[in-house]
Design an enzyme around this catalytic site. Sequence first.
Site, PDB file in Angstrom:
ATOM      1  N   GLY A 172      20.751   1.704  -6.402  1.00 58.61           N
ATOM      2  CA  GLY A 172      19.931   1.771  -5.191  1.00 58.61           C
ATOM      3  C   GLY A 172      18.447   1.817  -5.519  1.00 58.61           C
ATOM      4  N   ASP A 173      17.622   1.699  -4.478  1.00 57.58           N
ATOM      5  CA  ASP A 173      16.159   1.752  -4.600  1.00 57.58           C
ATOM      6  C   ASP A 173      15.591   0.640  -5.481  1.00 57.58           C
ATOM      7  OD1 ASP A 173      16.296   4.206  -3.155  1.00 57.58           O
ATOM      8  OD2 ASP A 173      16.788   5.213  -5.030  1.00 57.58           O
ATOM      9  N   LYS A 233      14.839  -3.709  -2.458  1.00 53.96           N
ATOM     10  CA  LYS A 233      15.474  -4.760  -1.648  1.00 53.96           C
ATOM     11  C   LYS A 233      14.693  -5.019  -0.365  1.00 53.96           C
ATOM     12  CE  LYS A 233      19.289  -2.350  -1.562  1.00 53.96           C
ATOM     13  NZ  LYS A 233      18.999  -1.362  -2.581  1.00 53.96           N
ATOM     14  N   GLY A 234      14.058  -3.971   0.177  1.00 53.96           N
ATOM     15  CA  GLY A 234      13.328  -4.089   1.447  1.00 53.96           C
ATOM     16  C   GLY A 234      12.295  -5.192   1.379  1.00 53.96           C
ATOM     17  N   ASN A 263      20.682   6.974   5.169  1.00 57.67           N
ATOM     18  CA  ASN A 263      20.532   7.420   3.773  1.00 57.67           C
ATOM     19  C   ASN A 263      19.674   6.417   2.995  1.00 57.67           C
ATOM     20  OD1 ASN A 263      22.595   5.529   4.080  1.00 57.67           O
ATOM     21  ND2 ASN A 263      23.936   6.413   2.546  1.00 57.67           N
ATOM     22  N   GLY A 267      16.418   3.808   2.399  1.00 57.22           N
ATOM     23  CA  GLY A 267      15.000   3.768   2.738  1.00 57.22           C
ATOM     24  C   GLY A 267      14.426   2.475   2.218  1.00 57.22           C
ATOM     25  N   HIS A 268      14.111   1.557   3.117  1.00 55.89           N
ATOM     26  CA  HIS A 268      13.570   0.266   2.701  1.00 55.89           C
ATOM     27  C   HIS A 268      12.093   0.178   3.075  1.00 55.89           C
ATOM     28  CE1 HIS A 268      17.848  -1.645   2.797  1.00 55.89           C
ATOM     29  NE2 HIS A 268      17.663  -0.830   1.796  1.00 55.89           N
ATOM     30  N   GLN A 318      21.632   0.621  -0.501  1.00 58.29           N
ATOM     31  CA  GLN A 318      22.107   1.336  -1.684  1.00 58.29           C
ATOM     32  C   GLN A 318      22.316   0.358  -2.856  1.00 58.29           C
ATOM     33  OE1 GLN A 318      23.885   2.441   1.461  1.00 58.29           O
ATOM     34  NE2 GLN A 318      22.214   3.886   1.574  1.00 58.29           N
ATOM     35  N   THR A 367      14.457  11.403   0.834  1.00 60.35           N
ATOM     36  CA  THR A 367      14.524  12.839   0.516  1.00 60.35           C
ATOM     37  C   THR A 367      13.268  13.354  -0.181  1.00 60.35           C
ATOM     38  OG1 THR A 367      15.522  12.339  -1.607  1.00 60.35           O
ATOM     39  CG2 THR A 367      17.041  12.713   0.229  1.00 60.35           C
TER      40      THR A 367
HETATM   41  P1  IMP Z   1      25.053   9.911   0.656  1.00 64.05           P
HETATM   42  O1  IMP Z   1      25.027   8.429   0.817  1.00 64.05           O
HETATM   43  O2  IMP Z   1      23.973  10.621   1.409  1.00 64.05           O
HETATM   44  O3  IMP Z   1      26.419  10.496   0.926  1.00 64.05           O
HETATM   45  O4  IMP Z   1      24.762  10.238  -0.885  1.00 64.05           O
HETATM   46  C1  IMP Z   1      25.665   9.908  -1.924  1.00 64.05           C
HETATM   47  C2  IMP Z   1      24.932   9.464  -3.176  1.00 64.05           C
HETATM   48  O5  IMP Z   1      24.313   8.207  -2.933  1.00 64.05           O
HETATM   49  C3  IMP Z   1      23.804  10.399  -3.609  1.00 64.05           C
HETATM   50  O6  IMP Z   1      23.707  10.385  -5.027  1.00 64.05           O
HETATM   51  C4  IMP Z   1      22.561   9.757  -3.008  1.00 64.05           C
HETATM   52  O7  IMP Z   1      21.390  10.106  -3.714  1.00 64.05           O
HETATM   53  C5  IMP Z   1      22.911   8.294  -3.208  1.00 64.05           C
HETATM   54  N1  IMP Z   1      22.236   7.415  -2.238  1.00 64.05           N
HETATM   55  C6  IMP Z   1      22.533   7.217  -0.943  1.00 64.05           C
HETATM   56  N2  IMP Z   1      21.701   6.320  -0.386  1.00 64.05           N
HETATM   57  C7  IMP Z   1      20.866   5.924  -1.373  1.00 64.05           C
HETATM   58  C8  IMP Z   1      19.795   4.956  -1.428  1.00 64.05           C
HETATM   59  O8  IMP Z   1      19.457   4.277  -0.461  1.00 64.05           O
HETATM   60  N3  IMP Z   1      19.179   4.833  -2.634  1.00 64.05           N
HETATM   61  C9  IMP Z   1      19.563   5.533  -3.728  1.00 64.05           C
HETATM   62  N4  IMP Z   1      20.547   6.428  -3.723  1.00 64.05           N
HETATM   63  C10 IMP Z   1      21.202   6.618  -2.554  1.00 64.05           C
END
Ligand code: IMP
Length: 429
Positions: free
Chosen positions: A12-13, A16-17, A38, A40-41, A222, A299
Site C-alpha cells: 500500500g501507499d 496510486k492516487g 482506510n 488515503g490517496h 491498499q 493515521t
Molecule cells: P485495516 O484495513 O484498517 O483493517 O488494517 C489492516 C492492515 O492494513 C493494517 O496493517 C493497516 O495499516 C493496513 N492498511 C490498510 N489500508 C492501508 C493503506 O491504504 N495503505 C497502507 N496500509 C494500509
Amino acid sequence: MPTLVVVGAQWGDEAKGKLVDVLGSQADMVVRFAGGNNAGHTVITGGKTYKFQLIPAGILHPGTVAIIGSGMVVCPKGLLEELARTLEQKKDLGTLQISSAAHVVFPYHRMLDALEEEARGENKIGTTSRGIGPAYQDKVARFGIRMGEFVQPELFKMRLKEVLAYKNRLLQMFGSPTLEFDALFDEYSGYADQLRPYVVDTEVMVQEAVEANKKVLFEGAQGTFLDLDSGTYPYVTSSHPVSGGACLGTGVGPRALQSVLGVCKAYTTRVGSGPFPTELDDEIGQFIRDKGQEYGTVTGRGRRCGWLDLVVLKQASRLNSLSGLVVTRLDVLSGIEKVKIATSYDYEGGQIDHIPANVWDFAKVKPHYEEMEGWDGDLQKCRSLSDLPESARRYLDYIEEQTKTPVAIVSIGPDRKETIVVRPDLIWG
Ligand code: IMP
C-alpha cells in the site's frame, strides 16, 4: 478493449492516487473496487492538494464517471465530508455514483475494530481503526447493510433493528457501551438522504461501458500483500486489493480486464504490523521516511521504510498478471551513495524467491541483496528516461530484468507533470 487495472504491488501507499489522476484524465469511467476509508490517496495538481479516502481519484476530471464499486465498504459520514471538501476545492468534478451493493460502515464496526485489536494483544494487526475488518466480517456473515438498503428508509429501519440487536449483545459481552437504535437511525437516515441521489446499480453501468469500448480504469486501493488471501495473513486488510478484486468488486468478468499496472515505490514501506524483510531500522530508513514524508495520510503513523524487495515484486507480478510496473518516488532515493535491492531470501539453509504463504515462516527469511551505485541530483526536473542519471536508469533496468515485467511509467515527483511515460502501449492495452 481499453480497460486498465491499477493495483499496489507492495503493502500500500505506492502513490496510486497520483497515477489514477494522471490516467483518469484519459478515462471515461474510473471504478474503485476495494477497501474503504482506510485508504488515503493524495493528488497534487494545479497547486492544490486533494486527499481522497473513498472517492475514486479520477473524479477530478469533469466528464469522467467515478464509481464506488460493490467491493467497497463506505462510511457515509466520511464520504459526505470528503465530497464537501473536494467540492470546496474544485467545482467541476466528474459524476459520482455509488454501487447499491457496497456495504455501509457503522459506528459499531469502529468500536469492534478497537475491541478486536485489544483482544489480539501482542499480535495486533495495527489496523487503521476505521471499522474496515468488522464491516467486511458482516458482509461475509450476511449481517451487512448495503447501500441499496440504506437509502430506502423502511428497509434500513428493518435491517438496522435486526443487526443492532445482535451487535449490542456482542458489545455487552465485551463490557463496552451499547448503541441506542433511535439516535443511530436518525443520524444515519440524515446521511442516507444526502447520499440517495448517488446510489445506483453501478455493475450494469460498468458492464455497458466495457461493452461499448469505453476507457474504464479500475482503481485499486491498499496493496497486493495486504490482500486477504494472497497477502501476509493475518497482517492484511479484509478486502481484495489484487487485480482479481477488480472483477469481484465491480461486476465484470476476467476477460473484461485488458491491461494491469502494478504501482511500486523505488523502495518499500509498510504500516501496521507484520514481517518486512528489507526494513531499515537505521539512518537510511530515517532518511527515506523524512525525504519521502512517509507518514500515513489516514493515521499519521510513521511508515516503516526499507530497500526495494524484488521477491515481493516478482510475486506481485504473478499474482496480478501485471502488464507493466509503475515505479514511483525514484527521486526520494537520490543522495544515497550505494543502494541495495533484495533479489531472493535465505531461508532454512537454502535460497527461495517467493514469499512463504505462512507468515511465521516469512518472518524467518533473510534478504539476499545486490548492491548498486546510487545517484544524486534533483530528479524532479527529468522529463524523459535519458534525463535520468545513468545509475538510476540501471536501477530501473535491473528491476525490469529481474521481475520480467516492463517498467511502463516512472514517477519522479508528486505533481502530474513529474511523470515519465516509458511504454504508452502498456497503458490501455
Ligand atoms: P485495516 O484495513 O484498517 O483493517 O488494517 C489492516 C492492515 O492494513 C493494517 O496493517 C493497516 O495499516 C493496513 N492498511 C490498510 N489500508 C492501508 C493503506 O491504504 N495503505 C497502507 N496500509 C494500509
